[in-house]
Design a protein around this motif. Structure first.
Motif, short mmCIF file in Angstrom:
data_model
loop_
_atom_site.label_atom_id
_atom_site.label_comp_id
_atom_site.label_asym_id
_atom_site.label_seq_id
_atom_site.Cartn_x
_atom_site.Cartn_y
_atom_site.Cartn_z
N ALA A 1 43.70 36.45 38.23
CA ALA A 1 43.53 35.37 37.24
C ALA A 1 42.42 35.81 36.29
O ALA A 1 42.63 36.70 35.47
N ALA B 1 45.92 25.63 37.33
CA ALA B 1 45.13 26.63 38.05
C ALA B 1 44.54 27.69 37.12
O ALA B 1 43.49 28.25 37.40
N VAL C 1 27.64 26.79 37.42
CA VAL C 1 28.57 27.87 37.81
C VAL C 1 28.37 29.07 36.90
O VAL C 1 28.69 29.03 35.71
N GLY D 1 36.69 33.27 33.96
CA GLY D 1 37.04 32.79 35.30
C GLY D 1 37.83 31.48 35.22
O GLY D 1 37.67 30.70 34.29
N ASN E 1 38.68 30.33 41.34
CA ASN E 1 37.45 29.92 42.01
C ASN E 1 37.76 29.27 43.36
O ASN E 1 37.15 29.63 44.37
C1 LIG Z 1 27.78 37.40 38.14
C2 LIG Z 1 28.69 36.31 38.68
C3 LIG Z 1 28.14 35.09 39.02
C4 LIG Z 1 28.96 34.08 39.52
N1 LIG Z 1 28.39 32.89 39.87
C5 LIG Z 1 29.15 31.91 40.36
C6 LIG Z 1 28.58 30.66 40.71
O1 LIG Z 1 27.38 30.40 40.56
N2 LIG Z 1 29.41 29.72 41.23
C7 LIG Z 1 30.76 29.94 41.39
O2 LIG Z 1 31.47 29.05 41.84
N3 LIG Z 1 31.32 31.10 41.03
C8 LIG Z 1 30.56 32.08 40.53
N4 LIG Z 1 31.14 33.28 40.19
C9 LIG Z 1 32.59 33.47 40.44
C10 LIG Z 1 33.42 32.92 39.26
O3 LIG Z 1 33.38 31.49 39.28
C11 LIG Z 1 34.88 33.39 39.37
O4 LIG Z 1 35.45 33.18 38.12
C12 LIG Z 1 35.75 32.71 40.37
O5 LIG Z 1 35.22 32.67 41.66
C13 LIG Z 1 37.09 33.43 40.49
O6 LIG Z 1 37.91 33.01 39.47
P1 LIG Z 1 38.82 34.05 38.70
O7 LIG Z 1 39.75 33.27 37.86
O8 LIG Z 1 37.98 35.05 38.07
O9 LIG Z 1 39.69 34.64 39.92
P2 LIG Z 1 40.07 36.14 40.32
O10 LIG Z 1 38.83 36.94 40.50
O11 LIG Z 1 41.11 36.67 39.41
O12 LIG Z 1 40.73 35.85 41.74
C14 LIG Z 1 39.96 35.40 42.84
C15 LIG Z 1 40.89 35.24 44.05
O13 LIG Z 1 41.78 34.15 43.88
C16 LIG Z 1 43.16 34.58 43.92
N5 LIG Z 1 43.85 33.76 42.91
C17 LIG Z 1 43.46 33.57 41.62
N6 LIG Z 1 44.24 32.65 41.03
C18 LIG Z 1 45.16 32.27 41.96
C19 LIG Z 1 46.25 31.34 41.95
N7 LIG Z 1 46.52 30.59 40.87
N8 LIG Z 1 46.97 31.18 43.09
C20 LIG Z 1 46.68 31.92 44.19
N9 LIG Z 1 45.67 32.82 44.26
C21 LIG Z 1 44.92 32.97 43.16
C22 LIG Z 1 43.11 36.06 43.62
O14 LIG Z 1 44.21 36.75 44.16
C23 LIG Z 1 41.80 36.46 44.30
O15 LIG Z 1 41.99 36.60 45.67
C24 LIG Z 1 30.36 34.30 39.66
C25 LIG Z 1 30.93 35.52 39.29
C26 LIG Z 1 30.11 36.53 38.80
C27 LIG Z 1 30.74 37.83 38.41
#
Ligand SMILES: Cc1cc2nc3c(=O)[nH]c(=O)nc-3n(C[C@H](O)[C@H](O)[C@H](O)COP(=O)(O)OP(=O)(O)OC[C@H]3O[C@@H](n4cnc5c(N)ncnc54)[C@H](O)[C@@H]3O)c2cc1C
Length: 291
Positions: free
Chosen positions: A33, A75, A102, A111, A116
């Motif tokens: 994602a 999502a 976040v 993200g 998440n």
């Molecule tokens: C420096 C840094 C600081 C951060 N600080 C925080 C914080 O303070 N609080 C916080 O909550 N988060 C934090 N994050 C994480 C951030 O919120 C991410 O965006 C989030 O956790 C993952 O979302 P993504 O869309 O990037 O997912 P991805 O990284 O693309 O995927 C994450 C996981 O979810 C699965 N997935 C994704 N979408 C779906 C779907 N629709 N159906 C099924 N599986 C799916 C993927 O296969 C993978 O396993 C931080 C990240 C970084 C790099």
């Protein structure tokens, strides 16, 4: 470090994504994602998927909509789009408030809320709020659709009810009681870091009497914890500092706090207690009914 080799697929439709997930159900396939958690894990080789299914072309999974008594969030909706959406600001202020904590703006631009919650970090703010607000999660596969409540969705550290051949498509959050006040606060090492402890509170009161209380604590167990002991101590009581302190104490007694490197159980317990008292008081004040 760079990721291990993988195949890359980029479906144009949800049906195609579900078909790919089904075809690769016995492989180590992963949905991509926003990539803000998955890509770092791949770069550190903590995750080595053999197939990546990139869902970023599925723009119909990015929305915030009113759906009867719920607000439905797709999502693939980016964190910043959820946080600043008018419907979220009006109906789900607790979620908007939590989002202030976040990560950072650039990470929130990319993200997604789905990524998440499926990543399911025990210290993440969003799962704590969705646990407090009794959210439901809509999960699809080629076999059909199922809807799972928060208590059955978040199963443990980095573990949810979503299976390898399934796609999370939507999150439904019931609109809170119109008389509710909310508060979210966390303690973290630096602004934008994951929480050490976070507390989400929604309280509705009528003439000083607490009608309902929905409270969750993040960071103290393997998944966000619904603070049932505190809720039970509050509902039906007249709001006062004594009641708030007793509710927080009852909840703290019900948790087995754990030691972690550099972070003692005693620190986490004291932090959780202080945050509980403060957030219950703030939510009650916003409900406008504190004696
Ligand atoms: C420096 C840094 C600081 C951060 N600080 C925080 C914080 O303070 N609080 C916080 O909550 N988060 C934090 N994050 C994480 C951030 O919120 C991410 O965006 C989030 O956790 C993952 O979302 P993504 O869309 O990037 O997912 P991805 O990284 O693309 O995927 C994450 C996981 O979810 C699965 N997935 C994704 N979408 C779906 C779907 N629709 N159906 C099924 N599986 C799916 C993927 O296969 C993978 O396993 C931080 C990240 C970084 C790099």
């Amino acid at each position: 470090m760079k990721p291990a080799p993988f195949d890359y697929r980029r479906p144009a439709t949800k049906a195609e994504a579900l078909r790919l997930l089904s075809d690769h159900r016995d492989d180590d396939a992963k949905i991509l994602a926003g990539g803000q958690s998955l890509v770092p894990m791949m770069n550190f080789r903590m995750a080595q998927p053999t197939v990546i299914i990139d869902i970023n072309r599925l723009s119909d999974l990015a929305f915030v909509e009113e759906r009867g008594e719920c607000i439905a969030i797709g999502a693939l909706t980016r964190h910043n789009d959820v946080m600043h959406h008018l419907l979220v600001r009006i109906h789900l202020p607790l979620l908007a408030m939590a989002y202030e904590n976040v990560a950072h703006h650039t990470i929130r631009n990319r993200g997604t809320i789905g990524g998440n919650v499926v990543h399911a970090d025990a210290a993440s703010e969003v799962p704590a709020v969705l646990t407090a607000l009794d959210a439901e999660f809509v999960i699809e596969s080629t076999e059909g659709v199922r809807v799972v409540g928060a208590d059955d969705f978040f199963l443990g550290v980095f573990t949810t009810a979503v299976e390898t051949h399934e796609l999370l498509v939507e999150i439904r959050i019931p609109r809170p009681n119109a008389r509710a006040g909310v508060s979210f606060e966390e303690v973290s090492l630096r602004k934008g870091d994951f929480a050490i402890v976070s507390v989400a509170v929604e309280i509705a009161a009528d003439d000083g009497q607490i009608e309902s209380a929905r409270i969750a604590i993040g960071g103290v167990e393997e998944r966000a914890l619904r603070a049932e002991a505190a809720e039970q101590a509050l509902v039906g009581a007249s709001l006062s500092d004594d009641v708030i302190q007793a509710a927080a104490a009852a909840q703290i007694d019900a948790i087995s706090f754990f030691d972690a490197p550099g972070l003692s159980a005693a620190y986490r317990r004291d932090t959780a207690k202080a945050l509980l008292e403060r957030n219950i008081r703030a939510a009650a004040a916003r409900a406008g009914r504190m004696n």
